[in-house]
Design an enzyme around this catalytic site. Structure first.
Site, PDB file in Angstrom:
ATOM      1  N   ASP A  51     -10.400   1.982   2.360  1.00 51.18           N
ATOM      2  CA  ASP A  51     -10.517   1.132   3.561  1.00 51.18           C
ATOM      3  C   ASP A  51     -11.368   1.792   4.645  1.00 51.18           C
ATOM      4  O   ASP A  51     -12.227   1.143   5.254  1.00 51.18           O
ATOM      5  CB  ASP A  51      -9.120   0.834   4.146  1.00 51.18           C
ATOM      6  CG  ASP A  51      -8.395  -0.267   3.383  1.00 51.18           C
ATOM      7  OD1 ASP A  51      -9.056  -1.038   2.656  1.00 51.18           O
ATOM      8  OD2 ASP A  51      -7.155  -0.349   3.520  1.00 51.18           O
ATOM      9  N   LYS A  59       0.811  -1.228   0.000  1.00 54.72           N
ATOM     10  CA  LYS A  59       0.000   0.000   0.000  1.00 54.72           C
ATOM     11  C   LYS A  59       0.843   1.276   0.000  1.00 54.72           C
ATOM     12  O   LYS A  59       0.471   2.265  -0.622  1.00 54.72           O
ATOM     13  CB  LYS A  59      -0.977  -0.001   1.175  1.00 54.72           C
ATOM     14  CG  LYS A  59      -2.096  -1.035   0.987  1.00 54.72           C
ATOM     15  CD  LYS A  59      -3.108  -1.011   2.114  1.00 54.72           C
ATOM     16  CE  LYS A  59      -4.144  -2.102   1.877  1.00 54.72           C
ATOM     17  NZ  LYS A  59      -5.173  -2.162   2.915  1.00 54.72           N
TER      18      LYS A  59
END
Ligand code: NDP
Length: 277
Positions: free
Chosen positions: A98, A62
């Site tokens: 997220d 990420k």
């Protein structure tokens, strides 16, 4: 047919292809969605060769993906990490869905009101960085970030830039923190096989909601603790996984899929076999 993929390592058991393929079928969009193994070193070359129009990014990529973007959304910048890439003429655009996924799962699927809540966030890695800004934006009253490496908790609290509401603490401070309305396990302890240090039961009250961002077997130790501590709800991260995927799907295709049938499908699957995101 446009191609999409999730990149990470390990990736073989990812649920993302199943989830996005179900969304595509439901909305009548023709696409191919793959799971592609890549490490921090190999990711840029593998992404370039993949020919994808968009990508989901998972562990451990990420932050690497964030650095690879030409532009990023405000929420990805606050997280310092991206889980969604979209190809543009200028290069890759990065987003982080997220936090929105967790908030949507808690508020809409599980009926949790986040406003004015006192929240404990265990962990200060990529997932914690993704969900913390969204929890603050949802109107919580206080966020206590507790991490094994307390310097990382301090760094996350500093990055959030909200000293009136955000407090960093070391694990040894847990017995002094009192009760929380929401307890979020954003550590990877359930996956690594190294258990969390013991959690005081006094962190939970009968009104408390506990959620482990992990799911499947990895979520069992924390959710079992939450039930033993008397929490009203002990949730895993499967709903968040489906909701963050829906948010990515909307970024790419401009359509929000109905997540309930897909959530029911992956819930059935994870009840019967081991998976990873
Ligand atoms: P990172 O590797 O970035 O961070 C791991 C975190 O866990 C660090 O804060 C680390 O602490 C802590 N940790 C690891 N082992 C232990 C332990 N034994 N005791 C205490 N703390 C520990 O991982 P991510 O943040 O990316 O992922 C965290 C979890 O969130 C994973 O389970 C992942 O699957 C889940 N996740 C779920 C999603 C969903 O959609 N449901 C989406 C994204 C993630 P330290 O800094 O001290 O090393």
């Amino acid at each position: 047919m446009r191609r999409y993929a999730v990149f990470g390592s390990p990736i073989a058991h990812s649920l993302s292809p199943r989830i996005h393929t179900a969304f595509a079928r439901q909305t009548g969009i023709a696409l191919e969605y793959l799971a592609i193994e890549a490490t921090r070193d190999t990711f840029p070359a593998i992404l370039a060769a993949s020919g994808v129009a968009g990508a989901n990014i998972t562990l451990p990529l990420k932050e690497v993906a964030f650095a690879h973007c030409r532009s990023v959304s405000a929420r990805a910048r606050r997280a310092g990490a991206v889980n969604t890439l979209t190809r543009t003429d200028a290069g890759w655009h990065g987003d982080n869905t997220d936090g929105a996924g967790l908030v949507r799962d808690l508020t809409e699927r599980h009926g949790v009101d986040l406003r004015e809540r006192r929240v404990l966030l265990l962990g200060a890695g990529g997932a914690a960085r993704g969900v913390a800004p969204a929890l603050l934006d949802a109107g919580i009253d206080a966020l206590y970030v507790v991490n094994r490496n307390s310097a990382r908790a301090d760094a996350l609290a500093d990055a959030l830039g909200d000293p009136a509401r955000v407090h960093a603490r070391g694990w040894d401070a847990l017995p002094t923190l009192g009760e929380f309305d929401l307890l979020v396990n954003a550590t990877s302890a359930g996956q690594t096989g190294t258990p969390l240090p013991p959690l005081p039961m006094a962190l939970a009250a009968p009104r408390s909601v506990a959620v482990d961002l992990a799911y499947g077997r990895a979520a069992v130790p924390f959710t079992a603790w939450a039930r033993a501590a008397g929490c009203a709800q002990a949730l895993d991260g499967l709903g968040m996984l489906v909701e963050q995927a829906a948010e990515s799907f909307q970024c790419w295709h401009g359509v929000r899929p109905d997540t309930d049938p897909v959530y029911a499908d992956v819930r059935r699957l994870t009840d019967t076999q081991p998976v990873s995101d």
